[in-house]
Write an enzyme that holds these catalytic residues in place. Structure first.
Site, short mmCIF file in Angstrom:
data_model
loop_
_atom_site.label_atom_id
_atom_site.label_comp_id
_atom_site.label_asym_id
_atom_site.label_seq_id
_atom_site.Cartn_x
_atom_site.Cartn_y
_atom_site.Cartn_z
N LYS A 49 -8.79 -3.64 -3.66
CA LYS A 49 -8.66 -4.31 -2.37
C LYS A 49 -9.98 -4.14 -1.61
O LYS A 49 -10.56 -3.07 -1.68
CB LYS A 49 -7.52 -3.66 -1.55
N ASP A 60 -0.09 5.26 0.76
CA ASP A 60 -0.29 6.26 1.83
C ASP A 60 -0.51 5.58 3.18
O ASP A 60 -1.33 4.68 3.31
CB ASP A 60 -1.48 7.16 1.48
N ASP A 118 0.88 -1.17 0.00
CA ASP A 118 0.00 0.00 0.00
C ASP A 118 0.92 1.23 0.00
O ASP A 118 2.12 1.12 0.28
CB ASP A 118 -0.86 -0.04 1.26
N ASP A 170 -1.70 -0.29 5.98
CA ASP A 170 -2.08 0.28 7.27
C ASP A 170 -3.58 0.15 7.56
O ASP A 170 -4.04 0.58 8.60
CB ASP A 170 -1.68 1.76 7.33
#
Ligand code: MG
Length: 262
Positions: free
Chosen positions: A187, A18, A16, A212
């Site tokens: 996702k 950000d 991922d 995250d």
């Protein structure tokens, strides 16, 4: 974290961006060390973002400013999954697209027929250029029988000024008006895993999804036969894991720490 799986068994890390690799325009300390460690140990990485408002080349430019140099093959977005899905299952179908100019360009380059009337399919992306007219047309076409596909399900997108409505929020308005639910790409769907295995040649069990967010990044791995690794540099706090039904296979403070464990 102890687990029957081992991080060292992973051959491909799907990262991922950000909250995982950088925050806004600031790269996390150790992110480049992680990439180097992956390469040095004969493994590979690929970036994957659900944000379909930008094209891979925009991210290549962004990363370049952080001294991270990648090529087109090193990054995929939920827009790419959608394109791949359309080409595999709806080849030749006409599409009415709610998306940014960047997404529109990616669709055109892939040879997808974009139309403004009587589409077979309505595709909704993270359209930051949405107008009432676009919304109205999308609803009309879906009500008339067009298939409803969305690039990803994220409801809000975090920015430095706070949350802004993302693809899932636009879809919610259309769903409320038409009574039709979209088919989501990106996702945490299995379509994303299928596309990555197809494009990279790795098996699902050789891949780890790193991010995250539990309900997108980690869920992609743990729900689809891959590995889900949570990093604590973004949205999710350690105490959130107890409350979540989605349990990561591994938890690390940062991606640098993942690299250190290889
Ligand atoms: Mg993130």
């Amino acid at each position: 974290m102890q687990n029957k799986k081992a991080v060292s068994d992973i051959k491909l890390f799907v990262l991922d961006m950000d909250g995982t690799f950088y925050l806004g325009n600031r790269i996390y300390e150790g992110s480049l060390d992680f990439l180097n460690k992956v390469k040095e140990t004969g493994r590979e990485f690929i970036f994957f973002t659900n944000n379909s408002s930008k094209a891979p080349k925009d991210y290549i430019e962004k990363l370049k400013k952080m001294n991270c140099y990648i090529e087109k093959k090193d990054i995929l977005t939920s827009g790419d999954v959608t394109i791949e899905y359309l080409k595999s299952y709806y080849n030749g179908a006409s599409v009415y697209l709610l998306g940014t100019k960047e997404l529109e360009k990616s669709f055109k380059e892939a040879g997808i027929s974009l139309v403004t009337t009587k589409p077979d399919i309505v595709v909704v992306g993270f359209d930051m250029t949405i107008t009432y007219e676009k919304l109205e047309k999308a609803c009309t076409y879906i009500r008339n029988g067009a298939k409803f596909i969305a690039t990803h399900m994220d409801i809000n997108c975090p920015t430095e000024e706070g949350f802004i409505p993302d693809c899932g929020a636009i879809c919610a308005a259309i769903e409320l008006s038409t009574g039709v639910k979209p088919e989501f790409m990106g996702k945490p769907t299995e379509k994303t895993v299928a596309m990555i295995t197809k494009l990279t040649g790795y098996q699902a069990e050789e891949i780890a999804f790193v991010g995250d967010r539990l309900y997108t990044d980690v869920a992609t791995g743990v729900n689809n036969g891959s590995t889900g690794i949570l990093v604590l540099t973004g949205e999710t706090k350690l105490e959130d894991v107890d409350k979540s039904e989605i349990k990561p296979d591994f938890i690390f403070n940062s991606i640098k720490d993942i690299g250190d464990s290889l």
